[in-house]
Design a protein around this motif. Structure first.
Motif, mmCIF file in Angstrom:
data_model
loop_
_atom_site.group_PDB
_atom_site.id
_atom_site.type_symbol
_atom_site.label_atom_id
_atom_site.label_comp_id
_atom_site.label_asym_id
_atom_site.label_seq_id
_atom_site.Cartn_x
_atom_site.Cartn_y
_atom_site.Cartn_z
ATOM 1 N N SER A 78 -11.890 5.542 -1.571
ATOM 2 C CA SER A 78 -10.719 6.428 -1.518
ATOM 3 C C SER A 78 -11.034 7.778 -0.907
ATOM 4 C CB SER A 78 -10.140 6.613 -2.922
ATOM 5 O OG SER A 78 -11.119 7.099 -3.808
ATOM 6 N N MET A 79 -12.323 8.165 -0.871
ATOM 7 C CA MET A 79 -12.690 9.429 -0.237
ATOM 8 C C MET A 79 -12.552 9.350 1.290
ATOM 9 S SD MET A 79 -13.503 11.922 -2.320
ATOM 10 C CE MET A 79 -14.662 12.998 -1.455
ATOM 11 N N GLY A 80 -12.327 8.161 1.800
ATOM 12 C CA GLY A 80 -12.061 8.002 3.221
ATOM 13 C C GLY A 80 -10.609 8.252 3.575
ATOM 14 N N GLU A 81 -9.772 8.505 2.576
ATOM 15 C CA GLU A 81 -8.370 8.799 2.824
ATOM 16 C C GLU A 81 -8.199 10.275 3.204
ATOM 17 O OE1 GLU A 81 -6.196 7.571 -0.586
ATOM 18 O OE2 GLU A 81 -6.821 5.473 -0.406
ATOM 19 N N MET A 82 -6.990 10.592 3.659
ATOM 20 C CA MET A 82 -6.723 11.946 4.125
ATOM 21 C C MET A 82 -6.454 12.901 2.953
ATOM 22 S SD MET A 82 -7.143 11.862 7.301
ATOM 23 C CE MET A 82 -7.273 10.666 8.632
ATOM 24 N N MET A 83 -6.734 14.183 3.176
ATOM 25 C CA MET A 83 -6.475 15.192 2.165
ATOM 26 C C MET A 83 -4.981 15.312 1.866
ATOM 27 S SD MET A 83 -9.280 16.666 1.025
ATOM 28 C CE MET A 83 -8.697 18.232 0.382
ATOM 29 N N HIS B 195 -34.704 27.998 -14.696
ATOM 30 C CA HIS B 195 -33.761 27.606 -13.641
ATOM 31 C C HIS B 195 -32.625 26.809 -14.292
ATOM 32 C CE1 HIS B 195 -35.944 28.824 -9.966
ATOM 33 N NE2 HIS B 195 -37.033 28.576 -10.681
ATOM 34 N N PRO B 196 -31.630 27.489 -14.847
ATOM 35 C CA PRO B 196 -30.539 26.788 -15.534
ATOM 36 C C PRO B 196 -29.832 25.808 -14.607
ATOM 37 C CG PRO B 196 -29.981 29.095 -15.137
ATOM 38 C CD PRO B 196 -31.434 28.948 -14.831
ATOM 39 N N ARG B 197 -29.533 24.636 -15.145
ATOM 40 C CA ARG B 197 -28.924 23.570 -14.337
ATOM 41 C C ARG B 197 -27.432 23.832 -14.159
ATOM 42 N NH1 ARG B 197 -30.632 17.780 -16.129
ATOM 43 N NH2 ARG B 197 -32.392 18.336 -14.794
ATOM 44 N N GLN B 198 -26.982 23.720 -12.905
ATOM 45 C CA GLN B 198 -25.574 23.905 -12.549
ATOM 46 C C GLN B 198 -25.115 22.647 -11.820
ATOM 47 O OE1 GLN B 198 -24.396 26.736 -13.642
ATOM 48 N NE2 GLN B 198 -26.009 28.272 -13.559
ATOM 49 N N LEU B 199 -24.142 21.949 -12.399
ATOM 50 C CA LEU B 199 -23.664 20.689 -11.840
ATOM 51 C C LEU B 199 -22.352 20.936 -11.095
ATOM 52 C CD1 LEU B 199 -25.168 18.033 -12.300
ATOM 53 C CD2 LEU B 199 -23.442 17.409 -13.995
ATOM 54 N N PHE B 200 -22.278 20.502 -9.832
ATOM 55 C CA PHE B 200 -21.052 20.591 -9.033
ATOM 56 C C PHE B 200 -20.593 19.165 -8.732
ATOM 57 C CE2 PHE B 200 -22.565 24.784 -8.710
ATOM 58 C CZ PHE B 200 -21.596 25.609 -8.162
ATOM 59 N N ILE B 201 -19.444 18.767 -9.284
ATOM 60 C CA ILE B 201 -18.971 17.390 -9.159
ATOM 61 C C ILE B 201 -17.689 17.361 -8.332
ATOM 62 C CG2 ILE B 201 -18.186 15.351 -10.411
ATOM 63 C CD1 ILE B 201 -19.862 16.240 -12.766
ATOM 64 N N PHE B 202 -17.714 16.592 -7.253
ATOM 65 C CA PHE B 202 -16.559 16.436 -6.352
ATOM 66 C C PHE B 202 -16.062 14.995 -6.452
ATOM 67 C CE2 PHE B 202 -19.276 19.730 -4.769
ATOM 68 C CZ PHE B 202 -18.446 20.699 -4.242
ATOM 69 N N THR B 203 -14.800 14.807 -6.822
ATOM 70 C CA THR B 203 -14.271 13.448 -6.949
ATOM 71 C C THR B 203 -12.762 13.450 -6.806
ATOM 72 O OG1 THR B 203 -14.117 11.498 -8.393
ATOM 73 C CG2 THR B 203 -14.126 13.652 -9.464
ATOM 74 N N ASP B 204 -12.222 12.290 -6.384
ATOM 75 C CA ASP B 204 -10.775 12.139 -6.411
ATOM 76 C C ASP B 204 -10.329 11.519 -7.727
ATOM 77 O OD1 ASP B 204 -11.591 9.538 -6.017
ATOM 78 O OD2 ASP B 204 -10.771 9.358 -3.998
ATOM 79 N N GLY B 205 -11.292 11.320 -8.648
ATOM 80 C CA GLY B 205 -10.971 11.143 -10.049
ATOM 81 C C GLY B 205 -10.350 9.842 -10.481
ATOM 82 N N GLU B 206 -10.644 8.725 -9.846
ATOM 83 C CA GLU B 206 -10.071 7.460 -10.268
ATOM 84 C C GLU B 206 -11.076 6.700 -11.127
ATOM 85 O OE1 GLU B 206 -8.780 5.400 -6.808
ATOM 86 O OE2 GLU B 206 -7.396 6.966 -6.191
ATOM 87 N N VAL B 207 -11.188 7.036 -12.398
ATOM 88 C CA VAL B 207 -12.092 6.349 -13.314
ATOM 89 C C VAL B 207 -11.305 5.891 -14.531
ATOM 90 C CG1 VAL B 207 -14.071 7.707 -12.557
ATOM 91 C CG2 VAL B 207 -12.784 8.432 -14.566
#
Length: 830
Positions: free
Chosen positions: A299-304, A393-405
């Motif tokens: 689905s990440m291949g779809e348009m914005m 070095h505190p861990r910082q998580l950056f999560i990018f998703t279209d959220g279909e779970v």
């Protein structure tokens, strides 16, 4: 196999005819009333099933159905009891309505409309209250999720609907202009009131002109323009003056509620905007472990978005990764993960950020595609959390998703269990992002959530979150109350784990007892920032605010129910007691929960039912031969990929069918099936390779609207060429923050390499001159996009400051003349 919408066993027309929505915004809270008009066009009784999204933190507080002139108001009951009552009513020929919350995702609801007579109309009304999120530009965002949208298309979705019946509805379909018209109408009216003046209201959809009801601009109304195609989420952005002022709303209890219950006592909602000391704001951290997790599902291949110049989601994510990698401080640690049905990382474990590792990562970023099947985020998160953290070095998580779970709550529980070892910054990309997942990960991970929809630019929002991640961590947070004698407080919100400069924090509390004379309370937030104690205070009036319609009580109850749900899932002692407390709260407050449901039965209606009730879902088209494939069971679908490829040989038709039948295509993604879609081949020359790779979308944030206008946020479209030059400049920067003097850099400025070299002041190193020119160009030509390149510029200025430069003011003057700018040395921050 489950398909989209409300479809009868014969795949006949939709019974949903219209949707009418009224939104009342009071400061930071919205009350939303949605009425859905159904009609049974069959020749016998119908059972309609409808699954739809709501905002993640919404508290559903009213559900009713009107049949003819008779209105049936639902009541909240324990879930199984409500289901049994619904089944009994429908089987005996009575009209019944059942509204349930998904057990796996709190922003998905299922509505069952039972036993509609032939030709009969039913108007179903749902009312909910929700908090409005604060955006990067200080606006408040209201989102009306599109009913026809494959937003909630989970993998292995039996858990969501709690059934294996292949005729049950699964999600809803998105409609594009190439696929036909939406079969029902949408009307939307909004009324906004606030103690603070309203500056403007914007939207991603066309609005009628904004009408102010008072001369002080504290009340206004606006309507969605006629003819809106409900093919995407409707977003409204409300701008107040002095948005960041702390505030408190005290709401009176219900006199008839049981004494001592939440509904009987006053409840206060505190909105805080912690103010950090100025010197601490400027001192961004130079350490940390930054882990970027990128959704690479199909689905990440779809348009914005569906407008002109739209960019693929994966392409926008790659451009954003470029900015992030260039913005990291030297000496930190980083890694990049891609996930779908499987996951992979660029490095076995996080590596130190330097020129070598940055170059390696950029090479891999170029190769990233949306080619990893379904959307399974739980396993990569487990792997990341299993990796040891780096000291200091505190861990910082950056999560990018279209959220279909499908397992939203399991993901949130995992994030929460590691909240003390990291901060989580989440980004919902496109119209398919689940609000429950995105906001939930940020909340449980003590971070910040962002949504990138329609023509939003991803880069500004991600850079704002990076600024949050680089802020020093706030520790030892405490909340203290000072109240008149006789009044005590019971805080209902979970403990505050994180504070960011400029980010709102909400606190709900129940006020008990009677005041012996005082009419004012005080809430004090204390914390430590870089070992320095900081105190923020808010004084508020205990007199209840009028006309709140119990919205604060219901949001407070919803907050407490969510906390109890998490305790229940974590196991331990007294699970039954926790569940009983949730049901009690839900019934008393009249709000939805995972263990309750709204049930309405028309006991005056009764008719003989012959044969099984028809089941219907929303659809908008005559179903093509592919329907036979879509209705096949899961095992048969494993072999249907070749048929789909043959039926949809061109990209437009394939995308159209994917929107109509998201559930089937989600299953095929899980099976690692990829369509063989033909597309015209293009020849790419050497000179355009970098430009094509980092080519910016024409989608961007809108230009500011007039104060009294209600404009669409996607009215303004920038020049893609100008956006490309910025990304190309960033691409050329070294990890240390400097640039080399080169023909490619000169091309960004619209100059030749000789022009740059000939104007270089004597005794100035080529890299220093190139870096100085880059800074002048950014401040002189790209100031409107400063939020995107701010950390790039900080690194560059710091690098120049570490070099031996003669007359810096003269160098800046020469650079200004060369580039046609007027930037001062002080502006550059050197």
């Amino acid at each position: 196999m489950e398909i989209c919408g409300l479809v009868s066993v014969k795949n006949e027309p939709v019974p949903l005819k219209s949707i009418s929505v009224e939104v009342r915004v009071q400061d930071h809270v919205a009350t939303v009333s949605s009425t859905l008009q159904y009609v049974n066009e069959e020749e016998r009784p119908l059972e309609a099933l409808f699954v739809f999204p709501l905002p993640a933190d919404a508290a559903v507080c009213h559900f009713s159905a009107k049949i003819g002139e008779q209105e049936i108001v639902a009541e909240v009951q324990e879930r199984q009891k409500a289901r049994d009552q619904y089944d009994d009513a429908v089987s005996s020929g009575q009209q019944a309505f059942l509204l349930e919350e998904s057990t796996e995702s709190p922003d998905v609801f299922k509505l069952s409309v039972g036993c509609l007579s032939a030709g009969q109309n039913a108007a179903v009304t749902i009312i909910y209250v929700t908090e409005l999120a604060v955006q990067a530009d200080h606006s408040l965002r209201f989102c009306l999720p599109a009913v026809l949208n494959p937003r909630y298309t989970p993998a292995g979705s039996d858990e969501v609907l709690e059934t294996s019946d292949t005729s049950e509805i699964s999600g809803t379909s998105e409609i594009s202009s190439g696929c036909g018209a939406v079969p029902y109408t949408l009307t939307l009216s909004v009324h906004v009131s606030s103690p603070k003046p309203i500056s403007k209201i914007e939207s991603n959809c066309a609005l009628d002109p904004l009408v102010f009801l008072h001369s002080d601009h504290t009340q206004a109304t606006v309507n969605l323009s006629p003819g809106h195609m409900f093919d995407k989420d409707v977003e409204l952005f409300v701008y107040y003056q002095d948005t960041h002022q702390p505030s408190a709303i005290v709401e009176a209890g219900v006199a008839t509620a049981p004494t001592g219950s939440l509904m009987s006592d006053p409840v206060v909602m505190i909105s805080l905007y912690p103010e950090f000391p100025e010197e601490e704001i400027k001192s961004l951290a130079t350490r940390g472990e930054f882990v970027f997790v990128i959704d690479r599902s199909g689905s990440m291949g779809e348009m914005m978005h569906h407008g002109k110049g739209a960019q693929m989601r994966i392409k926008s994510a790659k451009d954003t990764l470029l900015l992030l990698l260039k913005s990291l401080p030297m000496g930190c640690y980083f890694n990049i993960y891609g996930f779908g049905s499987r996951f992979e990382s660029f490095f076995p474990q996080s590596v130190e950020y330097n020129q070598k590792t940055m170059d390696q990562a950029l090479k891999r970023v170029k190769e990233m595609q949306a080619d990893m099947g379904g959307t399974e985020i739980l396993e990569p998160l487990k792997h990341i959390y299993s990796q040891p953290c780096y000291s200091d070095h505190p861990r910082q998580l950056f999560i990018f998703t279209d959220g279909e779970v499908f397992n939203t709550k399991a993901v949130l529980d995992l994030v929460k269990s590691h909240t003390h070892s990291h901060r989580c910054f989440s980004f919902g990309i496109g119209e398919g992002a689940s609000a429950a997942l995105i906001t939930g990960m940020a909340r449980e991970g003590s971070g910040h959530a962002q949504f990138i929809t329609d023509t939003d630019r991803m880069q500004p929002k991600v850079m704002q979150s990076l600024r949050f991640a680089l802020q020093p961590a706030v520790v030892n947070i405490s909340v203290d109350w000072t109240l008149p004698d006789g009044v005590t407080v019971d805080t209902l919100s979970p403990p505050i784990n994180v504070l960011f400069q400029g980010q709102r924090t909400l606190i709900y509390a129940q006020l008990k007892g009677e005041s012996s004379g005082g009419s004012e309370g005080t809430v004090t937030v204390k914390y430590r920032l870089k070992n320095q104690p900081v105190t923020n205070q808010l004084h508020f009036c205990l007199k209840p605010t009028e006309e709140t319609e119990l919205s604060i009580h219901r949001l407070a109850a919803r907050t407490l129910i969510r906390s109890l749900e998490q305790k229940e899932r974590s196991g331990g002692a007294d699970v039954e007691g926790i569940r009983s407390r949730m049901v009690e709260l839900s019934v008393q407050a009249g709000v939805s929960s995972v263990h309750t449901a709204f049930i309405a039965v028309n006991k005056d209606s009764r008719q003989t039912v012959k044969g099984p009730l028809l089941q219907r879902r929303v659809t908008t088209h005559d179903l093509s031969p592919v329907i036979a494939i879509m209705q096949a069971n899961c095992g048969q679908l494993r072999t249907c990929g070749s048929h789909l490829s043959a039926l949809y040989a061109d990209e437009q038709s394939f995308r159209c069918s994917k929107m109509m039948f998201p559930r089937a295509f989600t299953f095929l993604k899980m099976s690692n099936w990829e369509p063989k879609v033909t597309a015209p081949k293009q020849k790419i020359g050497f000179m355009t390779r970098i430009q094509n790779f980092f080519h910016r979308s024409s989608a961007t944030a809108t230009a500011p609207s007039d104060q009294t206008d209600s404009k669409s946020k996607n009215d303004a479209v920038p020049d893609p060429q100008k956006d490309w030059t910025l990304l190309q400049l960033v691409f050329l920067q070294k990890a240390s923050g400097c640039w080399d003097l080169s023909a490619t850099l000169a091309d960004v400025f619209g100059k030749t390499e000789d022009e740059l070299t000939n104007q270089k002041p004597a005794q100035v190193d080529g890299s220093v001159w190139a870096t100085l020119l880059a800074l002048i160009w950014l401040y002189g030509c790209k100031i409107e996009q400063q939020v995107e390149w701010q950390f790039v510029a900080i690194k560059a200025a710091s690098w120049i400051g570490s070099q031996k430069v003669g007359d810096l003011s003269q160098c800046v003057h020469v650079g200004n003349v060369l580039l046609g700018c007027q930037v001062t040395k002080e502006t550059l921050g050197i």
